[in-house]
Structures are given as C-alpha cells and as structure tokens.
Write a protein that holds these residues in place. Structure first.
Motif, PDB file in Angstrom:
ATOM      1  N   TRP A  18      -6.318  -0.805 -25.729  1.00 47.20           N
ATOM      2  CA  TRP A  18      -5.355  -1.202 -26.260  1.00 47.20           C
ATOM      3  C   TRP A  18      -4.055  -2.456 -26.007  1.00 47.20           C
ATOM      4  O   TRP A  18      -4.493  -3.294 -27.540  1.00 47.20           O
ATOM      5  CB  TRP A  18      -3.967  -0.442 -26.600  1.00 47.20           C
ATOM      6  N   TYR A  19      -4.413  -3.372 -24.798  1.00 47.59           N
ATOM      7  CA  TYR A  19      -3.940  -5.024 -25.206  1.00 47.59           C
ATOM      8  C   TYR A  19      -4.977  -5.530 -25.649  1.00 47.59           C
ATOM      9  O   TYR A  19      -4.996  -6.257 -26.648  1.00 47.59           O
ATOM     10  CB  TYR A  19      -4.164  -5.274 -23.578  1.00 47.59           C
ATOM     11  N   GLN A  20      -6.886  -4.813 -25.355  1.00 51.28           N
ATOM     12  CA  GLN A  20      -7.957  -6.206 -26.475  1.00 51.28           C
ATOM     13  C   GLN A  20      -7.623  -5.905 -27.497  1.00 51.28           C
ATOM     14  O   GLN A  20      -7.658  -7.311 -28.500  1.00 51.28           O
ATOM     15  CB  GLN A  20      -8.949  -4.947 -25.664  1.00 51.28           C
ATOM     16  N   LYS A  21      -7.173  -4.721 -28.042  1.00 49.33           N
ATOM     17  CA  LYS A  21      -7.566  -4.275 -29.369  1.00 49.33           C
ATOM     18  C   LYS A  21      -5.742  -4.607 -30.778  1.00 49.33           C
ATOM     19  O   LYS A  21      -6.408  -5.416 -31.491  1.00 49.33           O
ATOM     20  CB  LYS A  21      -7.350  -2.609 -29.875  1.00 49.33           C
ATOM     21  N   LEU A  22      -4.947  -5.069 -29.722  1.00 45.75           N
ATOM     22  CA  LEU A  22      -3.452  -5.555 -30.362  1.00 45.75           C
ATOM     23  C   LEU A  22      -3.809  -7.088 -30.136  1.00 45.75           C
ATOM     24  O   LEU A  22      -2.475  -8.065 -31.279  1.00 45.75           O
ATOM     25  CB  LEU A  22      -3.010  -4.635 -30.288  1.00 45.75           C
ATOM     26  N   LYS A  23      -4.098  -7.579 -28.978  1.00 47.83           N
ATOM     27  CA  LYS A  23      -3.926  -9.105 -29.322  1.00 47.83           C
ATOM     28  C   LYS A  23      -4.235  -9.826 -30.461  1.00 47.83           C
ATOM     29  O   LYS A  23      -5.440  -9.017 -30.657  1.00 47.83           O
ATOM     30  CB  LYS A  23      -4.346  -9.360 -27.867  1.00 47.83           C
ATOM     31  N   PRO A  24      -3.783 -11.180 -30.281  1.00 46.08           N
ATOM     32  CA  PRO A  24      -4.014 -11.834 -31.954  1.00 46.08           C
ATOM     33  C   PRO A  24      -5.617 -12.665 -31.075  1.00 46.08           C
ATOM     34  O   PRO A  24      -6.012 -13.084 -30.651  1.00 46.08           O
ATOM     35  CB  PRO A  24      -3.376 -12.810 -31.419  1.00 46.08           C
ATOM     36  N   GLN A  25      -6.175 -12.396 -32.262  1.00 48.19           N
ATOM     37  CA  GLN A  25      -7.812 -12.582 -32.790  1.00 48.19           C
ATOM     38  C   GLN A  25      -8.012 -14.178 -33.206  1.00 48.19           C
ATOM     39  O   GLN A  25      -7.466 -14.575 -33.675  1.00 48.19           O
ATOM     40  CB  GLN A  25      -8.830 -12.109 -33.381  1.00 48.19           C
ATOM     41  N   LYS A  26      -8.995 -14.642 -32.227  1.00 47.62           N
ATOM     42  CA  LYS A  26      -8.989 -16.673 -33.008  1.00 47.62           C
ATOM     43  C   LYS A  26      -9.281 -16.000 -34.196  1.00 47.62           C
ATOM     44  O   LYS A  26     -10.375 -15.277 -34.121  1.00 47.62           O
ATOM     45  CB  LYS A  26      -9.627 -17.113 -32.175  1.00 47.62           C
ATOM     46  N   LYS A  60      -8.663   0.276 -35.210  1.00 45.05           N
ATOM     47  CA  LYS A  60      -7.215   1.376 -34.309  1.00 45.05           C
ATOM     48  C   LYS A  60      -7.462   2.339 -34.139  1.00 45.05           C
ATOM     49  O   LYS A  60      -6.602   3.422 -33.219  1.00 45.05           O
ATOM     50  CB  LYS A  60      -5.510   0.211 -34.644  1.00 45.05           C
ATOM     51  N   ASP A 103     -14.547  -2.585 -26.652  1.00 45.56           N
ATOM     52  CA  ASP A 103     -13.486  -2.542 -26.741  1.00 45.56           C
ATOM     53  C   ASP A 103     -13.794  -0.619 -26.507  1.00 45.56           C
ATOM     54  O   ASP A 103     -13.004   0.391 -26.018  1.00 45.56           O
ATOM     55  CB  ASP A 103     -12.739  -2.535 -27.931  1.00 45.56           C
TER      56      ASP A 103
END
Length: 199
Positions: free
Chosen positions: A62-70, A87, A4
């Motif tokens: 932003w996609y990487q930052k906002l996607k749900p984390q496991k 963010k 990121d």
C-alpha cells in the motif's frame, strides 16, 4: 508496478498459509476426506509470524501504491493501467487476506450442525471419557471433532477444546463405547494420544 503485484501476491500467500491449518478441516469435510484435516497443523506455531509478515507485506504494498510517483514531462503517458496494478485490485487482495487471517474465528459456520437426540433409559449406563487429542489448532478443529463424534448413536454430550487438546464425551455405553469414539475422532485426521474413563 510489477513489484506491487509481487508484494500483493506474497501478502495473499502468507495470509492463506497462516490459516491453512484451519482451512484444511473445512475443505476435507466438504470433499468427504476428513482424514486430511490435520495435514497442515504443523503450521500453527508459525501462525503469528505469518500474520505479521502478511500485515508488513501488504502495508508495504500500500505504501508503494500510495506514495507520489515522479512525473516525467517529456512525453504523454495516458496509457491505461492494467487492473492487476490498480488500487482496486490491491484492495481486493487486502480484503481477501483479512478474511483468510480471520478464518479460524468463523470456520465453524461451514460445518453442518449435528445434534444427537439420545434417549437414556437408565442413567447408570452413562459413561464419561476424556480423550487427549493431538493436532487441533483452532475452534474449527473443535467443531470438526464434535461433528464426527456426534454421528455416533448414544452420544449424550461432547465438550471439545483445542486449547486443552482434549474432548470430554458423555455417552450411553449400551449404544457405543470408548473405542468407537476414538475411531470417530481419528477419522478426522487428529490423533488420540490418551483416553481414560472419568468417574
């Protein structure tokens, strides 16, 4: 998370590169070395691609930052995230990148206002000349040329266009001449490729 940061850095770098041709004249003027103004004008043809790359890179960041984390249930991960991986930091980078991409639209505010009050006693002394200028890429370049030419005495009116790649200048030939105007334009770092008197 480190990817990121790399994406944010790449987005910022491409945003600055996209506007470097317009930032340089302002920096050159502020530093008093206006001859460096056209140094990055070669980047202008690549500006649309650099803008597109900036948007894509920042959108992906932003996609990487906002996607749900496991979530990993095995252990407690209450470790505080470094600011550079938040963010908020990505938001600051995105805003700064947007300001850099929009720089050509507001670059003229950084140039001091120069107004010439030429008193013309005989209108037959007014001459108009057109200068073809190489290296101008945005409205900031126009303001830079305009600023430098208006330092000369005897300038009545200047019309500079980066789109047409020219400057049409009215001047009192008893106070200045075409060669002096050409020197003033070239002092900015842009080159005069042709000059002619307009009847």
């Amino acid at each position: 998370m480190k990817s990121d940061n790399k994406l944010a850095g790449l987005g910022l770098l491409t945003a600055i590169s996209a506007s470097l041709c317009c930032i340089t004249p302002v920096l050159a003027l502020l530093a008093g070395t206006s001859g460096l103004a056209s140094t990055f004008s070669w980047l202008d043809p690549f500006r649309p691609y650099l803008i597109g790359l900036t948007v894509l890179v920042l959108a992906f960041a932003w996609y990487q930052k906002l996607k749900p984390q496991k979530q990993i249930d095995c252990c407690d991960t209450t470790e505080k995230t470094p600011f550079i991986q938040t963010k908020k930091f990505l938001g600051i980078v995105t805003i700064f990148a947007g300001l850099m991409l929009a720089f050509p639209m507001y670059a003229s505010v950084f140039f001091p206002k120069t107004t010439n009050q030429t008193i013309v006693t005989d209108k037959s002394n007014i001459q108009t000349a057109e200068f073809t200028i190489n290296g101008m890429t945005c409205s900031g370049c126009e303001v830079h040329v305009n600023h430098e030419v208006n330092k000369l005495t005897g300038i009545v009116k200047t019309t500079v266009s980066y789109e047409n790649g020219n400057a049409i200048i009215e001047f009192d030939q008893t106070q200045t001449n075409i060669d002096e105007i050409e020197k003033a334009i070239e002092k900015t770092g842009y080159s005069v490729t042709d000059k002619k008197e307009i009847k």
